[in-house]
Design a protein around this motif. Structure first.
Motif, mmCIF file in Angstrom:
data_model
loop_
_atom_site.group_PDB
_atom_site.id
_atom_site.type_symbol
_atom_site.label_atom_id
_atom_site.label_comp_id
_atom_site.label_asym_id
_atom_site.label_seq_id
_atom_site.Cartn_x
_atom_site.Cartn_y
_atom_site.Cartn_z
ATOM 1 N N LYS A 23 0.765 -1.473 -0.069
ATOM 2 C CA LYS A 23 -0.072 -0.739 -0.066
ATOM 3 C C LYS A 23 1.566 1.246 0.140
ATOM 4 C CE LYS A 23 -3.597 -2.206 0.421
ATOM 5 N NZ LYS A 23 -4.600 -1.966 -0.144
ATOM 6 N N LYS A 24 -0.370 1.976 -0.406
ATOM 7 C CA LYS A 24 0.654 3.762 -0.793
ATOM 8 C C LYS A 24 0.519 4.521 -0.045
ATOM 9 C CE LYS A 24 4.333 1.888 -3.796
ATOM 10 N NZ LYS A 24 5.785 2.546 -3.027
ATOM 11 N N MET A 25 -1.092 4.899 0.270
ATOM 12 C CA MET A 25 -1.614 5.784 0.850
ATOM 13 C C MET A 25 -2.110 4.830 2.229
ATOM 14 S SD MET A 25 -0.834 8.242 -1.053
ATOM 15 C CE MET A 25 -2.202 9.439 -1.487
ATOM 16 N N PRO A 26 -1.756 4.570 3.429
ATOM 17 C CA PRO A 26 -1.901 4.474 4.461
ATOM 18 C C PRO A 26 -2.414 5.016 5.264
ATOM 19 C CG PRO A 26 0.300 4.047 5.387
ATOM 20 C CD PRO A 26 0.059 4.495 3.644
ATOM 21 N N LEU A 27 -3.528 5.020 6.809
ATOM 22 C CA LEU A 27 -3.797 6.070 7.411
ATOM 23 C C LEU A 27 -4.080 4.999 9.080
ATOM 24 C CD1 LEU A 27 -4.553 8.717 8.285
ATOM 25 C CD2 LEU A 27 -6.866 7.502 7.825
ATOM 26 N N ILE A 28 -3.340 4.709 9.615
ATOM 27 C CA ILE A 28 -3.233 4.979 11.060
ATOM 28 C C ILE A 28 -4.618 5.604 11.855
ATOM 29 C CG2 ILE A 28 -2.229 4.874 13.487
ATOM 30 C CD1 ILE A 28 0.445 4.167 11.879
ATOM 31 N N VAL A 29 -5.424 4.730 12.517
ATOM 32 C CA VAL A 29 -6.762 5.082 13.547
ATOM 33 C C VAL A 29 -6.209 4.911 15.023
ATOM 34 C CG1 VAL A 29 -9.107 4.975 14.030
ATOM 35 C CG2 VAL A 29 -7.981 4.622 11.596
ATOM 36 N N CYS A 30 -5.582 5.754 15.691
ATOM 37 C CA CYS A 30 -5.081 5.828 16.958
ATOM 38 C C CYS A 30 -6.472 5.569 17.602
ATOM 39 C CB CYS A 30 -4.034 7.234 17.476
ATOM 40 S SG CYS A 30 -3.579 7.639 18.710
ATOM 41 N N GLY A 31 -7.068 4.709 18.712
ATOM 42 C CA GLY A 31 -7.390 4.956 19.184
ATOM 43 C C GLY A 31 -7.614 4.369 20.709
ATOM 44 N N GLY A 32 -8.045 4.450 21.705
ATOM 45 C CA GLY A 32 -7.692 4.082 23.273
ATOM 46 C C GLY A 32 -7.174 3.287 23.671
ATOM 47 N N LYS B 73 -10.663 9.338 3.589
ATOM 48 C CA LYS B 73 -11.071 8.782 2.088
ATOM 49 C C LYS B 73 -10.615 8.135 0.963
ATOM 50 C CE LYS B 73 -15.302 11.647 2.212
ATOM 51 N NZ LYS B 73 -16.726 11.602 2.574
ATOM 52 N N ASN B 74 -9.069 8.764 0.789
ATOM 53 C CA ASN B 74 -8.517 8.867 0.015
ATOM 54 C C ASN B 74 -7.314 7.369 -0.029
ATOM 55 O OD1 ASN B 74 -9.648 10.315 -2.481
ATOM 56 N ND2 ASN B 74 -8.299 11.740 -1.398
ATOM 57 N N ALA B 75 -7.445 7.380 1.398
ATOM 58 C CA ALA B 75 -6.441 5.846 1.563
ATOM 59 C C ALA B 75 -6.832 4.359 1.393
ATOM 60 C CB ALA B 75 -6.453 5.680 3.707
ATOM 61 N N ASP B 76 -5.578 4.325 0.862
ATOM 62 C CA ASP B 76 -6.318 2.509 0.717
ATOM 63 C C ASP B 76 -5.583 1.131 1.909
ATOM 64 O OD1 ASP B 76 -3.502 2.728 0.907
ATOM 65 O OD2 ASP B 76 -2.427 2.648 -0.738
ATOM 66 N N LEU B 77 -4.883 1.578 3.028
ATOM 67 C CA LEU B 77 -5.287 0.837 3.928
ATOM 68 C C LEU B 77 -5.261 1.671 5.489
ATOM 69 C CD1 LEU B 77 -4.453 -1.438 5.215
ATOM 70 C CD2 LEU B 77 -1.747 -1.042 5.272
ATOM 71 N N SER C 207 -20.286 5.790 9.932
ATOM 72 C CA SER C 207 -21.449 4.710 10.037
ATOM 73 C C SER C 207 -20.154 3.836 8.157
ATOM 74 C CB SER C 207 -22.575 5.307 9.287
ATOM 75 O OG SER C 207 -23.574 6.003 10.005
ATOM 76 N N LYS C 208 -19.345 3.278 8.430
ATOM 77 C CA LYS C 208 -19.232 2.677 7.276
ATOM 78 C C LYS C 208 -18.897 2.858 5.905
ATOM 79 C CE LYS C 208 -19.348 -1.432 9.832
ATOM 80 N NZ LYS C 208 -19.670 -1.086 11.193
ATOM 81 N N GLN C 209 -18.418 4.260 6.010
ATOM 82 C CA GLN C 209 -19.233 5.314 4.680
ATOM 83 C C GLN C 209 -17.792 6.379 4.427
ATOM 84 O OE1 GLN C 209 -19.570 8.946 4.279
ATOM 85 N NE2 GLN C 209 -21.055 8.586 2.243
ATOM 86 N N LEU C 210 -17.437 6.071 5.825
ATOM 87 C CA LEU C 210 -15.918 7.196 5.253
ATOM 88 C C LEU C 210 -14.669 6.898 3.989
ATOM 89 C CD1 LEU C 210 -14.762 9.844 6.428
ATOM 90 C CD2 LEU C 210 -13.226 8.630 8.139
ATOM 91 N N PHE C 211 -14.153 5.399 4.210
ATOM 92 C CA PHE C 211 -13.173 5.357 3.295
ATOM 93 C C PHE C 211 -13.562 4.541 2.102
ATOM 94 C CE2 PHE C 211 -12.664 3.725 7.887
ATOM 95 C CZ PHE C 211 -11.925 4.203 8.333
ATOM 96 N N GLN C 212 -13.429 5.503 1.579
ATOM 97 C CA GLN C 212 -13.587 5.042 -0.125
ATOM 98 C C GLN C 212 -12.631 5.392 -1.342
ATOM 99 O OE1 GLN C 212 -17.232 6.463 -1.631
ATOM 100 N NE2 GLN C 212 -17.265 6.348 0.629
ATOM 101 N N ASN C 213 -12.067 4.755 -0.985
ATOM 102 C CA ASN C 213 -10.960 4.427 -1.790
ATOM 103 C C ASN C 213 -10.971 2.881 -2.444
ATOM 104 O OD1 ASN C 213 -8.937 2.895 -3.393
ATOM 105 N ND2 ASN C 213 -7.262 4.279 -2.393
ATOM 106 N N GLU C 214 -11.558 2.685 -3.646
ATOM 107 C CA GLU C 214 -11.899 1.566 -3.608
ATOM 108 C C GLU C 214 -11.009 0.047 -3.679
ATOM 109 O OE1 GLU C 214 -13.218 1.294 -7.524
ATOM 110 O OE2 GLU C 214 -14.345 2.551 -7.862
ATOM 111 N N GLU C 215 -10.127 0.194 -3.185
ATOM 112 C CA GLU C 215 -9.078 -0.858 -3.217
ATOM 113 C C GLU C 215 -8.567 -0.704 -1.133
ATOM 114 O OE1 GLU C 215 -7.615 -2.938 -5.604
ATOM 115 O OE2 GLU C 215 -9.125 -1.506 -6.709
ATOM 116 N N VAL C 216 -9.288 0.157 -0.420
ATOM 117 C CA VAL C 216 -9.457 0.360 1.219
ATOM 118 C C VAL C 216 -9.456 -1.366 1.308
ATOM 119 C CG1 VAL C 216 -11.450 0.687 1.117
ATOM 120 C CG2 VAL C 216 -9.348 1.196 3.082
#
Length: 641
Positions: free
Chosen positions: A226-235, A291-295, A310-319
């Motif tokens: 993947k080239k455009m990853p995004l980390i979600v920092c949780g509790g 929206k553009n992240a692939d991972l 509501s599971k709609q945020l991540f719009q990259n088709e390859e995510v």
């Protein structure tokens, strides 16, 4: 050793310890109490005679004291716990909300409600709810669905297995929450010859679970593709105390991260890879990158609907999704490739593996541009005043007359965003902000700039109205040397603020920043933005003309009320008064309350996000029909599960 059940319980609690990374401390800090006929002569007698090292606190409302206990454990990163004891019936039932709050947030708390007589001799005892179909059911059975572990001690010897299981769950970071041990009032006073080994010192350890080799191989193969990853920092990042590791990892591989409510302030807001809040209550930069992240790499997050829009945020088709979580249940969400392990340990190992292959993300200037655009918008929010250029009420429409009415009643034209900005900039860098419900969590997740780690404490797993004041007390008990500011709306303040008195009693100063907009403003926004009119959410008198709550606004002097408790209070109607109040409140030794009058509709709005809420599919209202059609369109873009 012959002891009553209650005496044995107190002795057992004193012998429990927790060890994290080689540091050992007592597991139980203390016990909150409100005594009644169901516990005063059992637990009360035991605590009076010999409480050991347990500090005994007097609550004012059972829900409030239990919320304080939850907040204490949360701020302590689950490494120390409080217990709470109540009487039977309504005293016990009051703690149900706090139990649900703890379990939803995976925060440990020990609840010890009194129960009806195990012998049943005096049935129906005072406050007993009788079930004609099952005599074994009591109010305390209602704790079952909101507890991670539940038991009833009907015989003194049952206490041993009950408490061993209780502590097992309280010290299990993967599956902790509320633990409820129901104590029939006759059994509390009954004696038993307990074995000495039940009271031996027990040291419970938080072991940092390591990822398996197979999990690591899958994760590295996915990440390096993947080239455009995004980390979600949780509790989980905060509870694992992995903030420093996340900072280094994100910078090294140029992987941006966004924050959930529980994850916010694991890392300072000004870190170059920190995009801020994500999702429905997220900001422009985080949601744009998402929206553009692939991972999507979820670390210690439950992927709630607010985080995923509501599971709609991540719009990259390859995510694709990769999760790191100590809980297999949460790690399995979003059909993710999963690592069931400790966040800190996993980040360290991933770093070693990625370094071997020389990985770098494919981001160019996107991260810096997104952060820059949000900084511009954030400054606008800080500076926007009612009627000024750029002022945009959260809900569009013909609001001039409505806002003018509030301005006249309040004698104030303060906006909520300007107040938040002023507070954020003027309090100490290491001060802790607390919140829970209404519109403030959204505004704070977007706008609050934390300059030090672990200075943002938001209960949003349950979004429980009434947590705020009690939570601030719990936070102050956890970190007594820091100033604590609780941001609360008038609706939530009215629902539960009784532990403000306990803060006075204990000498634990908290600062209440009360934003009064005369209503349940968040839900008023929700109904109006979904095509409804304002209905039952503003604090108005009943109108003789309409027989509805559409009459004059109800003005309330919260400062005068709180002053009666012994709180130092301030009434604030403009920015200069706010600045003076904030500076003076720092000099006070007792709890303070700033009664700030703000206009409704002056919060932040969603930034490129959508939230799935139920909307009527059949209606006479054209506005609601339009929203229902839009909802169907948005759902078509969202993941099905």
């Amino acid at each position: 050793m012959k002891l009553t059940t209650a005496q044995a319980l107190v002795k057992f609690l004193n012998q429990q310890y927790i060890e994290v990374d080689g540091e050992e401390q007592r597991l139980f800090k203390g016990i909150f109490t409100i005594f009644g006929h169901g516990n005063v002569l059992g637990m009360g007698q035991a605590l009076e005679e010999d409480s050991g090292d347990l500090e005994v606190y007097q609550g004012r409302n059972e829900q409030g004291m239990a919320h304080a206990a939850v907040a204490f454990a949360k701020q302590k990163h689950r490494k120390q716990v409080m217990a709470c004891t109540s009487s039977v019936g309504p005293g016990a039932a009051n703690m149900l909300t706090a139990a649900a709050t703890a379990t939803a947030n995976n925060i440990p708390v020990l609840l010890l409600p009194g129960d009806t007589f195990a012998s049943r001799q005096p049935d129906p005892v005072l406050q007993q709810v009788e079930q004609t179909n099952d005599a074994s059911i009591s109010t305390n059975d209602a704790f079952r669905p909101v507890s991670k572990y539940w038991d009833r001690v009907n015989r003194p010897e049952q206490l041993m297995t009950a408490m061993l299981n209780a502590v097992r769950v309280l010290t299990n970071p993967a599956d902790t929450g509320a633990v409820t041990i129901a104590l029939p009032q006759d059994v509390q006073g009954e004696a038993y010859d307990y074995p000495e080994y039940f009271f031996k010192k027990r040291v419970h350890r938080f072991e940092r679970r390591q990822p398996t080799q197979a999990e690591l191989q899958d994760a590295i193969a996915l990440l390096t593709s993947k080239k455009m990853p995004l980390i979600v920092c949780g509790g989980g990042v905060r509870y694992s105390e992995a903030g420093e590791q996340l900072k280094l990892f994100a910078s090294k591989y140029k992987i941006p991260f966004a924050e959930t409510q529980a994850g916010k302030s694991a890392v300072e807001s000004d870190h170059p890879m920190n995009l801020g809040g994500l999702g429905v209550t997220g900001n422009l930069s985080a949601n744009r990158i998402a929206k553009n992240a692939d991972l999507i790499i979820g670390i210690g997050t439950r992927f709630t609907d607010f985080t995923t829009a509501s599971k709609q945020l991540f719009q990259n088709e390859e995510v694709d999704f990769l999760t790191i979580n100590v809980s297999e249940f949460h790690a399995s969400k979003m059909d993710a490739a999963k690592i069931v392990a400790d966040a800190k340990a996993t980040i360290q190992v991933l770093d070693l593996e990625l370094e071997k292959v020389g990985y770098q993300s494919g981001y160019q200037d996107e991260i810096e541009e997104a952060r820059s655009d949000w900084t511009v918008e954030l400054n606008r929010l800080y500076q926007t005043t009612y009627g000024s250029e750029g002022f945009k009420p959260e809900v569009n429409g013909h609001l001039d007359d409505v806002l003018a009415e509030y301005e006249e009643v309040f004698g104030s034209s303060l906006t909520q965003t300007a107040v938040i900005g002023e507070v954020n900039q003027r309090i100490d860098d290491d001060a802790i902000v607390v919140g829970a419900s209404g519109s403030l969590p959204g505004d704070l997740q977007r706008m609050w700039v934390n300059r030090r780690p672990n200075t943002y404490h938001m209960e949003y797993g349950y979004s429980c109205m009434g947590y705020e004041i009690s939570g601030a007390l719990g936070v102050k008990m956890a970190e007594p040397d820091k100033e604590v500011y609780v941001m609360v709306g008038d609706g939530s303040y009215l629902m539960l603020h009784s532990e403000l008195v306990t803060s006075i009693q204990e000498g634990k100063k908290i600062n209440v920043v009360l934003l009064d907009n005369a209503g349940f403003g968040c839900i008023n926004n929700l109904q109006m933005s979904n095509g409804m009119g304002s209905f039952g959410t503003e604090f108005r008198k009943r109108s003789n003309d309409t027989n509805r709550l559409t009459g004059p606004i109800i003005p309330i002097d919260y400062a005068q009320s709180a002053a009666g408790y012994g709180v130092k209070t301030y009434t604030v109607k403009n920015i200069e008064e706010l600045r003076v109040a904030l500076e003076d409140s720092k000099k006070q030794k007792v709890s303070t309350l700033l009664d700030i009058k703000v206009l409704p509709k002056t919060m932040t709005n969603g930034y490129d996000s959508w939230w799935n809420v139920g909307v009527a599919e059949v209606t006479k209202n054209e506005g609601i029909t339009a929203v229902s059609i839009d909802r169907a369109q948005q759902l078509s873009k969202a993941r099905k599960y």
